[in-house]
Scaffold this motif. Sequence first.
Motif, PDB file in Angstrom:
ATOM      1  N   ASP A  71      30.263  23.178  29.976  1.00 21.70           N
ATOM      2  CA  ASP A  71      29.347  23.970  30.348  1.00 21.70           C
ATOM      3  C   ASP A  71      29.621  24.446  31.963  1.00 21.70           C
ATOM      4  OD1 ASP A  71      27.785  24.113  27.458  1.00 21.70           O
ATOM      5  OD2 ASP A  71      26.770  22.433  28.191  1.00 21.70           O
ATOM      6  N   ARG A  72      29.627  23.484  32.604  1.00 25.06           N
ATOM      7  CA  ARG A  72      29.473  23.635  33.693  1.00 25.06           C
ATOM      8  C   ARG A  72      30.699  24.191  33.936  1.00 25.06           C
ATOM      9  NH1 ARG A  72      27.471  18.828  33.187  1.00 25.06           N
ATOM     10  NH2 ARG A  72      29.927  17.505  33.786  1.00 25.06           N
ATOM     11  N   ALA A  73      32.125  24.695  33.437  1.00 22.35           N
ATOM     12  CA  ALA A  73      33.583  24.975  34.037  1.00 22.35           C
ATOM     13  C   ALA A  73      33.148  26.347  33.309  1.00 22.35           C
ATOM     14  CB  ALA A  73      34.395  23.982  33.312  1.00 22.35           C
ATOM     15  N   ARG A  74      32.221  27.236  32.319  1.00 21.84           N
ATOM     16  CA  ARG A  74      31.626  28.150  32.312  1.00 21.84           C
ATOM     17  C   ARG A  74      31.139  28.808  33.535  1.00 21.84           C
ATOM     18  NH1 ARG A  74      32.712  26.002  26.693  1.00 21.84           N
ATOM     19  NH2 ARG A  74      30.637  25.451  26.584  1.00 21.84           N
ATOM     20  N   PHE A  75      30.538  28.388  33.473  1.00 30.28           N
ATOM     21  CA  PHE A  75      29.253  28.700  34.384  1.00 30.28           C
ATOM     22  C   PHE A  75      30.206  29.005  36.248  1.00 30.28           C
ATOM     23  CE2 PHE A  75      26.467  28.612  38.371  1.00 30.28           C
ATOM     24  CZ  PHE A  75      25.639  29.850  37.534  1.00 30.28           C
ATOM     25  N   GLU A  76      31.542  28.018  36.181  1.00 28.56           N
ATOM     26  CA  GLU A  76      31.495  28.279  37.290  1.00 28.56           C
ATOM     27  C   GLU A  76      32.436  28.975  37.602  1.00 28.56           C
ATOM     28  OE1 GLU A  76      31.634  26.512  40.425  1.00 28.56           O
ATOM     29  OE2 GLU A  76      29.747  25.218  39.617  1.00 28.56           O
ATOM     30  N   LYS A  77      33.390  29.452  35.694  1.00 30.87           N
ATOM     31  CA  LYS A  77      34.509  30.710  36.279  1.00 30.87           C
ATOM     32  C   LYS A  77      33.212  31.831  36.060  1.00 30.87           C
ATOM     33  CE  LYS A  77      37.942  29.933  33.706  1.00 30.87           C
ATOM     34  NZ  LYS A  77      38.966  29.837  32.492  1.00 30.87           N
ATOM     35  N   LEU A  78      32.142  32.028  35.589  1.00 32.58           N
ATOM     36  CA  LEU A  78      31.458  32.854  35.964  1.00 32.58           C
ATOM     37  C   LEU A  78      31.338  33.347  37.834  1.00 32.58           C
ATOM     38  CD1 LEU A  78      30.089  35.472  34.954  1.00 32.58           C
ATOM     39  CD2 LEU A  78      27.383  34.161  34.893  1.00 32.58           C
ATOM     40  N   LYS A  79      30.806  32.378  38.182  1.00 28.02           N
ATOM     41  CA  LYS A  79      31.010  32.462  39.739  1.00 28.02           C
ATOM     42  C   LYS A  79      32.038  33.350  40.448  1.00 28.02           C
ATOM     43  CE  LYS A  79      29.462  28.967  42.169  1.00 28.02           C
ATOM     44  NZ  LYS A  79      29.070  27.400  42.593  1.00 28.02           N
ATOM     45  N   ALA A  80      33.001  32.680  40.068  1.00 25.59           N
ATOM     46  CA  ALA A  80      34.539  33.041  40.817  1.00 25.59           C
ATOM     47  C   ALA A  80      34.687  33.756  40.310  1.00 25.59           C
ATOM     48  CB  ALA A  80      35.651  31.831  40.444  1.00 25.59           C
ATOM     49  N   ALA A  81      33.942  34.772  38.987  1.00 23.67           N
ATOM     50  CA  ALA A  81      34.350  36.503  38.543  1.00 23.67           C
ATOM     51  C   ALA A  81      34.240  36.702  40.145  1.00 23.67           C
ATOM     52  CB  ALA A  81      33.647  36.528  37.512  1.00 23.67           C
ATOM     53  N   TYR A  82      33.288  36.979  40.899  1.00 22.93           N
ATOM     54  CA  TYR A  82      33.041  38.294  41.477  1.00 22.93           C
ATOM     55  C   TYR A  82      34.225  38.568  43.052  1.00 22.93           C
ATOM     56  CZ  TYR A  82      30.723  40.537  45.708  1.00 22.93           C
ATOM     57  OH  TYR A  82      30.176  42.005  46.307  1.00 22.93           O
ATOM     58  N   ILE A  83      34.994  37.166  43.206  1.00 21.43           N
ATOM     59  CA  ILE A  83      36.580  37.573  43.668  1.00 21.43           C
ATOM     60  C   ILE A  83      37.441  37.476  42.912  1.00 21.43           C
ATOM     61  CG2 ILE A  83      37.597  36.423  45.610  1.00 21.43           C
ATOM     62  CD1 ILE A  83      35.308  38.042  46.772  1.00 21.43           C
ATOM     63  N   LYS A  84      37.994  36.616  42.356  1.00 23.71           N
ATOM     64  CA  LYS A  84      38.817  36.020  41.754  1.00 23.71           C
ATOM     65  C   LYS A  84      39.264  37.387  40.653  1.00 23.71           C
ATOM     66  CE  LYS A  84      39.237  31.489  42.933  1.00 23.71           C
ATOM     67  NZ  LYS A  84      39.263  30.213  42.220  1.00 23.71           N
ATOM     68  N   ALA A  85      37.878  37.891  40.266  1.00 23.13           N
ATOM     69  CA  ALA A  85      38.586  38.730  38.630  1.00 23.13           C
ATOM     70  C   ALA A  85      38.480  39.926  39.175  1.00 23.13           C
ATOM     71  CB  ALA A  85      36.883  38.625  37.532  1.00 23.13           C
ATOM     72  N   ARG A  86      38.586  40.477  40.511  1.00 25.39           N
ATOM     73  CA  ARG A  86      38.943  41.860  40.809  1.00 25.39           C
ATOM     74  C   ARG A  86      39.982  41.676  41.715  1.00 25.39           C
ATOM     75  NH1 ARG A  86      34.399  42.926  44.567  1.00 25.39           N
ATOM     76  NH2 ARG A  86      33.647  41.514  44.795  1.00 25.39           N
ATOM     77  N   TYR A  87      40.761  40.622  42.305  1.00 24.31           N
ATOM     78  CA  TYR A  87      41.771  40.607  43.397  1.00 24.31           C
ATOM     79  C   TYR A  87      43.213  39.536  42.878  1.00 24.31           C
ATOM     80  CZ  TYR A  87      37.913  43.237  45.703  1.00 24.31           C
ATOM     81  OH  TYR A  87      37.348  43.731  46.830  1.00 24.31           O
ATOM     82  N   SER A  88      42.480  38.515  41.438  1.00 25.40           N
ATOM     83  CA  SER A  88      43.230  37.478  41.987  1.00 25.40           C
ATOM     84  C   SER A  88      44.205  37.310  40.647  1.00 25.40           C
ATOM     85  CB  SER A  88      42.435  35.894  41.589  1.00 25.40           C
ATOM     86  OG  SER A  88      44.179  35.373  41.382  1.00 25.40           O
ATOM     87  N   LYS A  89      45.596  37.777  40.650  1.00 21.61           N
ATOM     88  CA  LYS A  89      46.212  37.267  39.304  1.00 21.61           C
ATOM     89  C   LYS A  89      46.221  36.090  38.415  1.00 21.61           C
ATOM     90  CE  LYS A  89      50.691  36.064  41.346  1.00 21.61           C
ATOM     91  NZ  LYS A  89      51.894  36.612  42.071  1.00 21.61           N
ATOM     92  N   HIS A  90      46.288  35.054  38.869  1.00 23.86           N
ATOM     93  CA  HIS A  90      45.949  33.872  38.396  1.00 23.86           C
ATOM     94  C   HIS A  90      44.107  33.774  37.669  1.00 23.86           C
ATOM     95  CE1 HIS A  90      49.613  33.260  40.783  1.00 23.86           C
ATOM     96  NE2 HIS A  90      48.814  33.141  41.387  1.00 23.86           N
ATOM     97  N   TYR A  91      43.513  34.581  37.870  1.00 24.56           N
ATOM     98  CA  TYR A  91      42.284  34.623  36.939  1.00 24.56           C
ATOM     99  C   TYR A  91      42.409  34.712  35.658  1.00 24.56           C
ATOM    100  CZ  TYR A  91      37.066  34.776  35.951  1.00 24.56           C
ATOM    101  OH  TYR A  91      35.640  34.415  35.851  1.00 24.56           O
ATOM    102  N   ARG A  92      42.362  33.720  34.869  1.00 27.19           N
ATOM    103  CA  ARG A  92      42.553  33.691  33.612  1.00 27.19           C
ATOM    104  C   ARG A  92      40.716  33.567  32.421  1.00 27.19           C
ATOM    105  NH1 ARG A  92      45.690  35.910  35.068  1.00 27.19           N
ATOM    106  NH2 ARG A  92      47.929  35.209  34.600  1.00 27.19           N
ATOM    107  N   ILE A  93      40.252  33.998  31.488  1.00 30.34           N
ATOM    108  CA  ILE A  93      39.910  34.549  31.248  1.00 30.34           C
ATOM    109  C   ILE A  93      39.434  34.605  29.837  1.00 30.34           C
ATOM    110  CG2 ILE A  93      38.007  36.587  31.580  1.00 30.34           C
ATOM    111  CD1 ILE A  93      35.296  34.405  31.801  1.00 30.34           C
ATOM    112  N   THR A  94      38.913  33.333  28.135  1.00 28.79           N
ATOM    113  CA  THR A  94      38.624  34.073  27.388  1.00 28.79           C
ATOM    114  C   THR A  94      37.934  34.983  26.714  1.00 28.79           C
ATOM    115  OG1 THR A  94      37.722  32.346  26.336  1.00 28.79           O
ATOM    116  CG2 THR A  94      40.470  31.970  26.814  1.00 28.79           C
ATOM    117  N   GLU A  95      38.568  35.365  25.460  1.00 30.97           N
ATOM    118  CA  GLU A  95      37.356  36.058  24.734  1.00 30.97           C
ATOM    119  C   GLU A  95      35.847  34.943  24.555  1.00 30.97           C
ATOM    120  OE1 GLU A  95      37.716  38.974  21.236  1.00 30.97           O
ATOM    121  OE2 GLU A  95      39.375  39.698  22.902  1.00 30.97           O
TER     122      GLU A  95
END
Length: 307
Positions: free
Chosen positions: A249-273
């Motif tokens: 649960d906590r890891a998924r929220f952290e992935k959402l937090k990281a999306a502000y920067i990493k989902a836009r700029y990092s080729k290493h950001y991964r998230i599943t459906e």
Amino acid sequence: MRTDLDHLPPAKQRELERVVQILFEEFGDATAIATSPWKKQARILKVILYGSYARGGWVDEPHTAKGYQSDFDLLVIVNHEKLTDRIEYWSTAEDRLDRELAITRTLRTPVNFIVHTTAEVNAGLSEGRYFFMDIARDGIALYQSDPADLPEPQPKTPAQALAMAREYFEDWLPSARALEEGAAFYIDKSRLKEAAFSLHQATERYYHCVLLVCTFYTPHVHNLGFLRTQAERIDPRLIEAWPRETKADRARFEKLKAAYIKARYSKHYRITEDELAWLGAHVEALGRVVEVICSEHIEALERSAVA
């Protein structure tokens, strides 16, 4: 303003001393190379504890089933508007506080802090913004170069408060919902990183909505953890929107937090459906709670305005 911490356990008092020390050390390093006159005179004027640890009623149960723990909430007042730049002057302090909590464990309590000038705080009080009024009423000065109290607040009339709350509600809630719809569109197009960023923005705007409607203030940050903490001080129903019992649960929220920067700029950001589906369901739940809380608050303001 109060200065005593007698209501806190000795361990919490020692932690707060450590937190203030870290803020001063990192601020000193950030302003050490000073060439301009204003920077040579850079000062922290006050550090004020507010929120549950100032009022009482904090929760410190990180190892229970709910896994909830109140944060230390601090207002840092500085003597120049440029010193409120979070990236330039406070990012290392944030990093160090996080490191001492998660790695060295010299701190046991999470820390959130906001930075404003005296003029900004005084303006908030003169404009009747509840957030600053609550700090003036309940805050505890952990450090102050000048013992003078904050100026007397000038509360809004009931009609003024109602008008402002309605304006914020009618602006921010539809904006957040539109970003939720955008996330669904991107998922349908298999644009998962764009979907993650849209969900981040929807979450951010839901928190801004409830903070602005209920306190007439929101911090200028994109950190969802910080915004979540500030919002959950308003109404404990917001806590239920994000399960935090398990590491997943906590890891998924952290992935959402990281999306502000990493989902836009990092080729290493991964998230599943599947992760997006889980996050989307909880962002939707957050939106429902925010709407209820804001609607109840506006109804209370309407009753006050009529009376």
